[in-house]
Design a protein around this motif. Structure first.
Motif, PDB file in Angstrom:
ATOM      1  N   LEU A 208       0.832  -1.201   0.000  1.00 16.71           N
ATOM      2  CA  LEU A 208       0.000   0.000   0.000  1.00 16.71           C
ATOM      3  C   LEU A 208       0.873   1.260   0.000  1.00 16.71           C
ATOM      4  O   LEU A 208       0.638   2.187  -0.783  1.00 16.71           O
ATOM      5  CB  LEU A 208      -0.924  -0.003   1.220  1.00 16.71           C
ATOM      6  CG  LEU A 208      -1.872   1.194   1.340  1.00 16.71           C
ATOM      7  CD1 LEU A 208      -2.892   1.183   0.209  1.00 16.71           C
ATOM      8  CD2 LEU A 208      -2.588   1.190   2.688  1.00 16.71           C
ATOM      9  N   VAL A 209       1.900   1.268   0.856  1.00 19.93           N
ATOM     10  CA  VAL A 209       2.786   2.444   0.944  1.00 19.93           C
ATOM     11  C   VAL A 209       3.509   2.664  -0.388  1.00 19.93           C
ATOM     12  O   VAL A 209       3.541   3.788  -0.909  1.00 19.93           O
ATOM     13  CB  VAL A 209       3.802   2.271   2.098  1.00 19.93           C
ATOM     14  CG1 VAL A 209       4.874   3.352   2.028  1.00 19.93           C
ATOM     15  CG2 VAL A 209       3.080   2.344   3.441  1.00 19.93           C
ATOM     16  N   VAL A 210       4.069   1.581  -0.958  1.00 14.76           N
ATOM     17  CA  VAL A 210       4.780   1.698  -2.241  1.00 14.76           C
ATOM     18  C   VAL A 210       3.839   2.245  -3.311  1.00 14.76           C
ATOM     19  O   VAL A 210       4.196   3.143  -4.076  1.00 14.76           O
ATOM     20  CB  VAL A 210       5.360   0.327  -2.682  1.00 14.76           C
ATOM     21  CG1 VAL A 210       5.771   0.365  -4.156  1.00 14.76           C
ATOM     22  CG2 VAL A 210       6.552  -0.041  -1.812  1.00 14.76           C
ATOM     23  N   ASN A 211       2.609   1.729  -3.339  1.00 12.33           N
ATOM     24  CA  ASN A 211       1.671   2.153  -4.374  1.00 12.33           C
ATOM     25  C   ASN A 211       1.243   3.609  -4.221  1.00 12.33           C
ATOM     26  O   ASN A 211       1.134   4.335  -5.204  1.00 12.33           O
ATOM     27  CB  ASN A 211       0.450   1.235  -4.384  1.00 12.33           C
ATOM     28  CG  ASN A 211       0.758  -0.082  -5.094  1.00 12.33           C
ATOM     29  OD1 ASN A 211       1.696  -0.154  -5.883  1.00 12.33           O
ATOM     30  ND2 ASN A 211      -0.001  -1.108  -4.797  1.00 12.33           N
ATOM     31  N   ILE A 212       1.002   4.029  -2.974  1.00 10.70           N
ATOM     32  CA  ILE A 212       0.623   5.435  -2.757  1.00 10.70           C
ATOM     33  C   ILE A 212       1.776   6.351  -3.172  1.00 10.70           C
ATOM     34  O   ILE A 212       1.584   7.338  -3.888  1.00 10.70           O
ATOM     35  CB  ILE A 212       0.238   5.682  -1.275  1.00 10.70           C
ATOM     36  CG1 ILE A 212      -1.096   5.004  -0.960  1.00 10.70           C
ATOM     37  CG2 ILE A 212       0.127   7.184  -0.998  1.00 10.70           C
ATOM     38  CD1 ILE A 212      -1.506   5.079   0.502  1.00 10.70           C
TER      39      ILE A 212
END
Ligand SMILES: [Zn+2]
Length: 259
Positions: A208-212
């Motif tokens: 999630l963090v990488v994608n955001i």
């Protein structure tokens, strides 16, 4: 620590030198040394011994990505690999689901065969197995699961395809791929957040963090959706980072530049 992206890239791929037709630019890029002629690298700015790799008008010189532009290219290639690897893993998952859906069939056949064996025994005790709610439910579950699994496998394949297309496009620094990545990744963010409310895992949080970060970074750095001046500003940034471009504007008298 500050990374010198220009030198780093030159160390890996070699220098790029160019002989411009314009006399004043040639003088800036060329140096005669005791060891022979040397040309200034369009990427790192070092003087490199030997003949230039190309020649022609300065306007036709290769557009060499430098500095921040080079760093962005590097980061996007990292994302490209991440997407492609994820795509391959999702294809494997789809194959696994598909194979499982087929073995579900085998399990059902196994169930039916055993039912045939048990049926006479059940009949002896006046128990109608074929109309038993339990058997009925199990049969329904098998049928339902098979079609669902096929649907899941298909959806996974589609998702994998998007990831792989994103990976290839990002690697080749295509603007459509940057749009596709931002839109497709952002579209899946609500699902990823919903998944986290169901069950928290470090892999899910990291993804999630990488994608955001990827969505924000690509949109801002590549000036998508008209951000920070949009495409025109992005092209200008790319051009102005070119060493020959810098030298060209430096070669123009200040008066002409301001007027
Ligand atoms: Zn160089």
């Amino acid at each position: 620590m500050k990374i010198d992206w220009n030198r780093r890239t030159c160390a890996r791929r070699g220098h790029i030198t160019y002989l411009p037709d314009e006399e004043h630019l040639r003088a800036k890029l060329h140096a005669g040394t005791a060891l022979g002629t040397a040309w200034r690298c369009l990427r790192c700015g070092d003087f490199v011994l030997g003949e230039p790799h190309g020649s022609g008008p300065a306007a036709e010189a290769p557009l060499v990505p430098r500095g921040k532009v080079l760093r962005d290219l590097f980061l996007l290639r990292f994302l490209a690999v991440e997407r492609a690897v994820r795509g391959v893993f999702i294809v494997l998952a789809a194959i696994a689901v598909w194979q499982f859906s087929n073995s579900q069939d085998a399990v059902r056949q196994f169930f039916d065969k055993n039912l045939d064996v048990v049926r006479p025994v059940a009949a002896h005790f006046h128990y109608d197995l074929d109309h038993s709610p339990v058997v009925d439910t199990i049969r329904k579950t098998f049928g339902y699961q098979h079609s669902t699994l096929m649907l899941v496998a298909g959806a996974l394949l589609l998702y994998a395809l998007v990831e792989i297309v994103e990976g290839v496009g990002l690697w080749r620094a295509k603007r459509w791929a940057e749009y596709l990545t931002v839109v497709a990744t952002a579209a899946f963010l609500p699902l990823e957040i919903y998944e986290l409310t169901e069950k928290v895992s470090w892999l899910k949080i990291a993804t999630l963090v990488v994608n955001i970060l990827a969505v924000l970074y690509i949109a801002v750095a590549k000036r998508l959706f008209g951000l920070r001046g949009g495409r025109a500003a992005f092209e200008e940034e790319r051009q102005s980072a070119s060493l020959l471009e810098v030298e060209t504007s430096a070669g123009v008298p200040a008066a002409a530049h301001n007027g």
